[in-house]
Design a protein around this motif. Structure first.
Motif, PDB file in Angstrom:
ATOM      1  N   SER A  96       0.827  -1.206   0.000  1.00 54.43           N
ATOM      2  CA  SER A  96       0.000   0.000   0.000  1.00 54.43           C
ATOM      3  C   SER A  96       0.861   1.256   0.000  1.00 54.43           C
ATOM      4  O   SER A  96       0.570   2.218  -0.721  1.00 54.43           O
ATOM      5  CB  SER A  96      -0.923   0.018   1.216  1.00 54.43           C
ATOM      6  OG  SER A  96      -1.873  -0.991   1.138  1.00 54.43           O
ATOM      7  N   LEU A  97       1.908   1.260   0.807  1.00 50.60           N
ATOM      8  CA  LEU A  97       2.804   2.415   0.840  1.00 50.60           C
ATOM      9  C   LEU A  97       3.525   2.590  -0.492  1.00 50.60           C
ATOM     10  O   LEU A  97       3.742   3.715  -0.946  1.00 50.60           O
ATOM     11  CB  LEU A  97       3.817   2.277   1.973  1.00 50.60           C
ATOM     12  CG  LEU A  97       3.284   2.504   3.378  1.00 50.60           C
ATOM     13  CD1 LEU A  97       4.343   2.142   4.416  1.00 50.60           C
ATOM     14  CD2 LEU A  97       2.828   3.932   3.562  1.00 50.60           C
ATOM     15  N   GLN A 104      -3.567   4.673   3.451  1.00 46.67           N
ATOM     16  CA  GLN A 104      -4.963   4.928   3.110  1.00 46.67           C
ATOM     17  C   GLN A 104      -5.804   4.700   4.364  1.00 46.67           C
ATOM     18  O   GLN A 104      -5.708   3.676   5.007  1.00 46.67           O
ATOM     19  CB  GLN A 104      -5.420   3.989   1.991  1.00 46.67           C
ATOM     20  CG  GLN A 104      -4.677   4.183   0.697  1.00 46.67           C
ATOM     21  CD  GLN A 104      -5.002   5.517   0.058  1.00 46.67           C
ATOM     22  OE1 GLN A 104      -6.148   5.899  -0.011  1.00 46.67           O
ATOM     23  NE2 GLN A 104      -3.980   6.211  -0.386  1.00 46.67           N
ATOM     24  N   GLY A 105      -6.632   5.648   4.714  1.00 48.52           N
ATOM     25  CA  GLY A 105      -7.492   5.511   5.877  1.00 48.52           C
ATOM     26  C   GLY A 105      -6.844   6.067   7.127  1.00 48.52           C
ATOM     27  O   GLY A 105      -5.696   6.504   7.147  1.00 48.52           O
ATOM     28  N   SER A 106      -7.604   6.027   8.201  1.00 50.50           N
ATOM     29  CA  SER A 106      -7.123   6.563   9.473  1.00 50.50           C
ATOM     30  C   SER A 106      -6.299   5.515  10.218  1.00 50.50           C
ATOM     31  O   SER A 106      -6.230   4.358   9.831  1.00 50.50           O
ATOM     32  CB  SER A 106      -8.324   6.976  10.329  1.00 50.50           C
ATOM     33  OG  SER A 106      -9.075   5.827  10.694  1.00 50.50           O
ATOM     34  N   GLY A 107      -5.703   5.944  11.299  1.00 51.79           N
ATOM     35  CA  GLY A 107      -4.928   5.040  12.140  1.00 51.79           C
ATOM     36  C   GLY A 107      -5.786   3.932  12.729  1.00 51.79           C
ATOM     37  O   GLY A 107      -5.330   2.805  12.903  1.00 51.79           O
ATOM     38  N   ALA A 108      -7.041   4.253  13.018  1.00 50.16           N
ATOM     39  CA  ALA A 108      -7.954   3.246  13.554  1.00 50.16           C
ATOM     40  C   ALA A 108      -8.209   2.152  12.524  1.00 50.16           C
ATOM     41  O   ALA A 108      -8.283   0.968  12.865  1.00 50.16           O
ATOM     42  CB  ALA A 108      -9.266   3.892  13.976  1.00 50.16           C
ATOM     43  N   ASN A 109      -8.333   2.523  11.250  1.00 50.15           N
ATOM     44  CA  ASN A 109      -8.534   1.528  10.198  1.00 50.15           C
ATOM     45  C   ASN A 109      -7.311   0.628  10.044  1.00 50.15           C
ATOM     46  O   ASN A 109      -7.443  -0.576   9.837  1.00 50.15           O
ATOM     47  CB  ASN A 109      -8.839   2.202   8.856  1.00 50.15           C
ATOM     48  CG  ASN A 109     -10.201   2.838   8.831  1.00 50.15           C
ATOM     49  OD1 ASN A 109     -11.049   2.566   9.672  1.00 50.15           O
ATOM     50  ND2 ASN A 109     -10.417   3.700   7.858  1.00 50.15           N
TER      51      ASN A 109
END
Length: 128
Positions: A96-97, A104-109
């Motif tokens: 992904s990086l 992509q998305g928040s830290g919670a995701n």
């Protein structure tokens, strides 16, 4: 001297079956993503269903990889399944990086995805 040789083979053997289990997990991922793509094309699924499908694919793939690792390890199966889940997530994160140059998305995701991958792998190892 002979013990060192046996240790080297053991470490090489572990690395080989870890790679086999990861390859198994990624093959399952590829097949399931193709199936999800076909369902998306034929049924015009909405975003929520596609997201749920992707989450299910993560869990199923890491479960299969953890199951394969547990079968090959024969001892501490849950730990090897957990290891496969963590390695699967790490490789997924690196890909992904590499593609998006950012998370992509928040830290919670990201944390949720990590827990799902690790949990799926550990469950697969425990059941093996």
């Amino acid at each position: 001297m002979e013990k060192k040789t046996n240790r080297g083979r053991g470490a090489e053997g572990k690395a080989v079956w870890i790679l086999k289990a990861l390859l198994c997990a990624y093959v399952v991922t590829g097949i399931l993503l193709l199936l999800l793509t076909l369902l998306l094309y034929k049924l015009n699924l909405d975003e929520g269903k596609v997201t749920g499908g992707i989450i299910a694919i993560y869990v199923i793939s890491t479960f299969v990889g953890g199951f394969a690792a547990g079968k090959m390890a024969k001892v501490r199966k849950f730990a090897w399944g957990l290891t496969i889940g963590i390695l699967y997530f790490g490789l997924l994160l690196l890909i992904s990086l590499g593609v998006y140059r950012t998370l992509q998305g928040s830290g919670a995701n990201v944390l949720t995805t990590f827990l799902l991958c690790a949990g799926g792998g550990m469950l697969g190892g425990m059941i093996s």
